[in-house]
Design a protein around this motif. Structure first.
Motif, PDB file in Angstrom:
ATOM      1  N   ALA A 251      31.944  16.661  23.306  1.00  0.00           N
ATOM      2  CA  ALA A 251      32.668  17.737  22.565  1.00  0.00           C
ATOM      3  C   ALA A 251      33.916  17.951  23.450  1.00  0.00           C
ATOM      4  O   ALA A 251      34.053  17.582  24.754  1.00  0.00           O
ATOM      5  N   SER A 252      34.820  18.495  22.969  1.00  0.00           N
ATOM      6  CA  SER A 252      36.220  18.545  23.560  1.00  0.00           C
ATOM      7  C   SER A 252      36.352  19.657  24.459  1.00  0.00           C
ATOM      8  O   SER A 252      37.301  19.893  25.252  1.00  0.00           O
ATOM      9  N   SER A 253      35.474  20.760  24.338  1.00  0.00           N
ATOM     10  CA  SER A 253      35.473  21.960  25.477  1.00  0.00           C
ATOM     11  C   SER A 253      34.112  22.005  25.975  1.00  0.00           C
ATOM     12  O   SER A 253      33.002  21.923  25.383  1.00  0.00           O
ATOM     13  N   LEU A 254      33.938  21.982  27.238  1.00  0.00           N
ATOM     14  CA  LEU A 254      32.938  22.307  28.145  1.00  0.00           C
ATOM     15  C   LEU A 254      32.408  23.682  27.901  1.00  0.00           C
ATOM     16  O   LEU A 254      31.082  24.101  28.043  1.00  0.00           O
ATOM     17  N   SER A 255      33.361  24.803  27.847  1.00  0.00           N
ATOM     18  CA  SER A 255      33.053  26.275  27.635  1.00  0.00           C
ATOM     19  C   SER A 255      32.298  26.217  26.359  1.00  0.00           C
ATOM     20  O   SER A 255      31.639  27.491  26.312  1.00  0.00           O
ATOM     21  N   GLN A 256      32.138  25.606  25.365  1.00  0.00           N
ATOM     22  CA  GLN A 256      31.397  25.899  24.124  1.00  0.00           C
ATOM     23  C   GLN A 256      30.195  25.160  23.992  1.00  0.00           C
ATOM     24  O   GLN A 256      29.462  25.076  23.131  1.00  0.00           O
ATOM     25  N   ILE A 257      29.786  24.480  25.462  1.00  0.00           N
ATOM     26  CA  ILE A 257      28.387  23.715  25.399  1.00  0.00           C
ATOM     27  C   ILE A 257      27.392  24.748  26.371  1.00  0.00           C
ATOM     28  O   ILE A 257      27.945  25.063  27.344  1.00  0.00           O
ATOM     29  N   ASN A 258      26.355  25.183  25.653  1.00  0.00           N
ATOM     30  CA  ASN A 258      25.294  25.660  26.135  1.00  0.00           C
ATOM     31  C   ASN A 258      24.354  24.691  27.083  1.00  0.00           C
ATOM     32  O   ASN A 258      23.418  24.281  26.457  1.00  0.00           O
ATOM     33  N   LEU A 259      24.781  24.320  28.106  1.00  0.00           N
ATOM     34  CA  LEU A 259      24.101  23.274  29.039  1.00  0.00           C
ATOM     35  C   LEU A 259      22.348  23.499  29.221  1.00  0.00           C
ATOM     36  O   LEU A 259      21.665  22.906  29.302  1.00  0.00           O
ATOM     37  N   SER A 274      28.409  13.518  30.788  1.00  0.00           N
ATOM     38  CA  SER A 274      29.573  14.146  30.009  1.00  0.00           C
ATOM     39  C   SER A 274      30.721  13.241  29.879  1.00  0.00           C
ATOM     40  O   SER A 274      30.999  12.500  31.148  1.00  0.00           O
ATOM     41  N   ILE A 275      31.528  13.003  28.898  1.00  0.00           N
ATOM     42  CA  ILE A 275      32.793  12.466  29.117  1.00  0.00           C
ATOM     43  C   ILE A 275      33.845  13.444  28.708  1.00  0.00           C
ATOM     44  O   ILE A 275      34.849  13.097  28.407  1.00  0.00           O
ATOM     45  N   CYS A 276      33.797  14.665  28.591  1.00  0.00           N
ATOM     46  CA  CYS A 276      34.327  15.659  28.372  1.00  0.00           C
ATOM     47  C   CYS A 276      35.606  15.793  29.351  1.00  0.00           C
ATOM     48  O   CYS A 276      35.346  15.648  30.771  1.00  0.00           O
ATOM     49  N   SER A 299      31.221  10.348  33.316  1.00  0.00           N
ATOM     50  CA  SER A 299      31.513   9.070  33.248  1.00  0.00           C
ATOM     51  C   SER A 299      33.143   8.875  32.657  1.00  0.00           C
ATOM     52  O   SER A 299      33.651   9.699  32.049  1.00  0.00           O
ATOM     53  N   LEU A 300      33.970   7.987  33.289  1.00  0.00           N
ATOM     54  CA  LEU A 300      35.218   7.668  32.896  1.00  0.00           C
ATOM     55  C   LEU A 300      35.457   6.224  32.478  1.00  0.00           C
ATOM     56  O   LEU A 300      35.046   5.296  32.910  1.00  0.00           O
ATOM     57  N   LEU A 301      35.958   6.208  31.106  1.00  0.00           N
ATOM     58  CA  LEU A 301      36.517   4.939  30.540  1.00  0.00           C
ATOM     59  C   LEU A 301      35.054   3.865  30.869  1.00  0.00           C
ATOM     60  O   LEU A 301      34.011   4.169  30.313  1.00  0.00           O
ATOM     61  N   GLY A 302      35.511   2.717  31.010  1.00  0.00           N
ATOM     62  CA  GLY A 302      34.506   1.653  31.208  1.00  0.00           C
ATOM     63  C   GLY A 302      35.236   0.426  31.704  1.00  0.00           C
ATOM     64  O   GLY A 302      36.444   0.498  31.759  1.00  0.00           O
ATOM     65  N   SER A 303      34.536  -0.502  32.113  1.00  0.00           N
ATOM     66  CA  SER A 303      35.101  -1.771  32.922  1.00  0.00           C
ATOM     67  C   SER A 303      35.571  -2.507  31.910  1.00  0.00           C
ATOM     68  O   SER A 303      35.365  -2.634  30.591  1.00  0.00           O
TER      69      SER A 303
END
Length: 361
Positions: A251-259, A274-276, A299-303
């Motif tokens: 999702a583009s917004s963490l605040s809209q996710i009910n973890l 999360s890749i947000c 997670s950030l990108l990939g190798s």
């Protein structure tokens, strides 16, 4: 234009009017012995481009040219290039253009986590040059971050794989997505729709999560086995309790996710990744005891290794992501910016017609 001293691009020149970029010219970075020059043929439009161009992530450089899903042809190779590239090869460049390549992280295929990471645009190299991106005539990059692209993948479909694709593929692999695993994709947009396609191709049972019912039909067409509308479907946390092995937050917004709710459908030792990368002031919120038995990470990108694997899988399994083409140029980039900000795309844009905007001399 005078190549290679100067490149051309479509850049943000008025920070208060960022949705109307202009055709600009800027100096190329110094050519090093392991560098590759690429004449660009297409570039995907990533949500990160919008965040950076609009100022969501802080300071923007002058004449900022974004774009980090680059496809083009090799036109020059440094004398110390040893990855087997040849003049004329079709290649891709993602969201990273430099790292130290010597540290323990780099040596173990974790280049995105190197402290000397340099993004494809809007960041300074060690010598002070500010990186510029792929909405441009050319890009100059260290060979390690130049990825051969299988000819079987059409150019406009290959471009979004270089950032959006690898960003969801890497956590799927590292999270353990495999045949027999149950995998959740939260947020069915530009990256999430690729997550469904890739997880299914990797043999998983796929659960698509969105807030409303409007993405159900698309999700099932993409290959999802289950669809959960979290704001409209009553009792879904009980229905899917203890079901998932892996969940990727796209999702583009963490605040809209009910973890707290999402955790309930995870198995013990399940992984939520999360890749947000939302606006700077957003936070991930969870109740103190909510994480019992569940791992949460980013997670950030990939190798480079993972990018090569992803492109091979896409070519081998003939995976077709959903892409709309727009012509590069002031009007085309402006349309991409405005529509991306509104969420008016299913599900990625690729800028094309670079030969028309940046004709050869």
């Amino acid at each position: 234009m005078s190549y290679p001293e100067y490149f051309q691009g479509i850049g943000v020149v008025d920070k208060d009017n960022w949705t109307h970029p202009k055709h600009v010219s800027y100096a190329a970075k110094e050519f090093k012995e392991c560098d590759v020059d690429i004449e660009i043929e297409a570039c995907g439009v990533c949500g990160s481009d919008i965040h950076c161009a609009s100022g969501d992530w802080g300071e923007r450089r002058d004449k900022l040219v974004v774009g980090h899903e680059v496809i083009g042809r090799v036109i020059k190779l440094g004398p110390e290039c040893h990855t087997g590239l040849k003049i004329g090869d079709r290649v891709g460049v993602g969201a990273q253009v430099a790292s130290c390549l010597d540290c323990e992280r780099c040596e173990h295929d974790n280049e995105p986590y190197c402290p000397k990471f340099v993004t494809t645009y809007n960041q300074a190299y060690p010598d002070g040059y500010i990186s510029q991106g792929g909405y441009a005539s050319h890009i100059r990059v260290h060979e390690h971050f130049v990825i051969p692209v299988p000819e079987k993948i059409p150019t406009h479909l290959a471009a979004p794989l270089l950032c959006g694709g690898i960003t969801v593929y890497s956590p799927l692999v590292r999270g353990g997505c495999a045949p027999g695993k149950k995998v959740g994709i939260v947020g069915i947009g530009g990256i999430g729709h690729m997550g469904i396609l890739f997880a299914k191709a990797m043999g998983a049972e796929v659960y698509a999560f969105s807030r409303h019912e409007n993405k159900r039909e698309d999700s099932m067409k993409l290959g999802a086995d289950h669809y959960i509308a979290t704001l409209e479907e009553e009792g879904w946390t009980e229905k899917y309790f203890n079901s998932l092995d892996v969940m990727i937050l796209c999702a583009s917004s963490l605040s809209q996710i009910n973890l707290d709710d999402l955790i309930k459908v995870m198995k013990v030792e399940g992984k939520i990744i999360s890749i947000c990368v939302p606006e700077n002031d957003e936070m991930m919120i969870v109740k103190p005891l909510g994480l019992l038995g569940v791992y949460v990470s980013n997670s950030l990108l990939g190798s480079r290794k993972e990018l090569l694997e992803l492109l091979h899988m896409v070519a081998e399994k003939d995976i077709k992501i959903w892409v709309e083409k727009l012509p590069v140029g002031e009007a085309g980039v402006s349309e991409a910016f405005i529509r991306m900000k509104k969420g008016d795309v299913r599900y990625r844009f690729t800028l094309t017609d670079f030969d028309k905007e940046f004709p050869k001399n």
